[in-house]
Design a protein around this motif. Structure first.
Motif, PDB file in Angstrom:
ATOM      1  N   LEU A   9       0.858  -1.173   0.000  1.00 51.08           N
ATOM      2  CA  LEU A   9       0.000   0.000   0.000  1.00 51.08           C
ATOM      3  C   LEU A   9       0.899   1.229   0.000  1.00 51.08           C
ATOM      4  O   LEU A   9       1.683   1.425   0.929  1.00 51.08           O
ATOM      5  CB  LEU A   9      -0.921  -0.003   1.225  1.00 51.08           C
ATOM      6  CG  LEU A   9      -1.835   1.207   1.408  1.00 51.08           C
ATOM      7  CD1 LEU A   9      -2.829   1.314   0.273  1.00 51.08           C
ATOM      8  CD2 LEU A   9      -2.555   1.122   2.750  1.00 51.08           C
ATOM      9  N   VAL A  10       0.788   2.053  -1.019  1.00 47.07           N
ATOM     10  CA  VAL A  10       1.715   3.168  -1.169  1.00 47.07           C
ATOM     11  C   VAL A  10       1.133   4.500  -0.737  1.00 47.07           C
ATOM     12  O   VAL A  10       1.886   5.380  -0.304  1.00 47.07           O
ATOM     13  CB  VAL A  10       2.243   3.274  -2.617  1.00 47.07           C
ATOM     14  CG1 VAL A  10       2.985   2.002  -2.992  1.00 47.07           C
ATOM     15  CG2 VAL A  10       1.125   3.557  -3.612  1.00 47.07           C
ATOM     16  N   ALA A  11      -0.176   4.686  -0.832  1.00 42.98           N
ATOM     17  CA  ALA A  11      -0.761   5.977  -0.498  1.00 42.98           C
ATOM     18  C   ALA A  11      -2.238   5.825  -0.182  1.00 42.98           C
ATOM     19  O   ALA A  11      -2.924   4.998  -0.776  1.00 42.98           O
ATOM     20  CB  ALA A  11      -0.583   6.984  -1.632  1.00 42.98           C
ATOM     21  N   GLN A  12      -2.717   6.645   0.744  1.00 42.69           N
ATOM     22  CA  GLN A  12      -4.131   6.672   1.113  1.00 42.69           C
ATOM     23  C   GLN A  12      -4.574   8.113   1.309  1.00 42.69           C
ATOM     24  O   GLN A  12      -3.795   8.957   1.759  1.00 42.69           O
ATOM     25  CB  GLN A  12      -4.400   5.921   2.418  1.00 42.69           C
ATOM     26  CG  GLN A  12      -4.157   4.440   2.392  1.00 42.69           C
ATOM     27  CD  GLN A  12      -4.492   3.812   3.733  1.00 42.69           C
ATOM     28  OE1 GLN A  12      -5.568   3.239   3.913  1.00 42.69           O
ATOM     29  NE2 GLN A  12      -3.588   3.933   4.679  1.00 42.69           N
ATOM     30  N   ILE A  13      -5.832   8.375   0.993  1.00 39.39           N
ATOM     31  CA  ILE A  13      -6.458   9.632   1.345  1.00 39.39           C
ATOM     32  C   ILE A  13      -7.746   9.301   2.077  1.00 39.39           C
ATOM     33  O   ILE A  13      -8.603   8.576   1.573  1.00 39.39           O
ATOM     34  CB  ILE A  13      -6.692  10.537   0.111  1.00 39.39           C
ATOM     35  CG1 ILE A  13      -7.243  11.892   0.553  1.00 39.39           C
ATOM     36  CG2 ILE A  13      -7.573   9.873  -0.925  1.00 39.39           C
ATOM     37  CD1 ILE A  13      -7.131  12.952  -0.533  1.00 39.39           C
TER      38      ILE A  13
END
Length: 121
Positions: free
Chosen positions: A45-49
């Motif tokens: 998982l590289v990025a979340q918003i």
């Protein structure tokens, strides 16, 4: 029957940039939250918003990648700068989407089809 459509992948030189986009194909109420993962073939998982707008990044991409959301276009983006060969992977978007049903509003999670990112030395 919401589907997520991804675009923006391709082949770039190390140090280059790409911008990935992810947008639902059907009518939605709103995007609750979103994220980008990659598989090379190990998954990360590289990025979340989050729903409130907070963003989180894997240490491997922090400072280089930016996740953003355009509520008017119902689109989530991943801006990737200073790309490295280690970033080579298939990138998948995942959105939690609020949709209108016969029973009211509900939130469901959807995955994109994946887009290939290849970074050469």
């Amino acid at each position: 029957q919401v589907q997520l459509v991804e675009s923006g992948g391709g082949l770039v030189q190390a140090g280059g940039s790409l911008k990935l986009s992810c947008t639902p194909s059907g009518s939605i109420v709103s995007i609750v939250s979103g994220g980008w993962s990659r598989q090379a073939p190990g998954s990360e998982l590289v990025a979340q918003i989050k729903s409130g707008g907070r963003t989180d990044y894997a240490d491997s991409v922090k400072g280089r990648f930016t996740i953003s959301r355009d509520n008017g276009k119902n689109t989530v983006y991943l801006q990737m700068n200073s790309l490295e060969p280690e970033d080579t992977a298939v990138y998948y978007c995942n959105l939690a989407v609020a949709v209108a049903t016969s029973y009211g509003i509900k939130t469901s999670s959807y995955w994109g089809q994946g887009t290939q990112v290849t970074v050469s030395s």
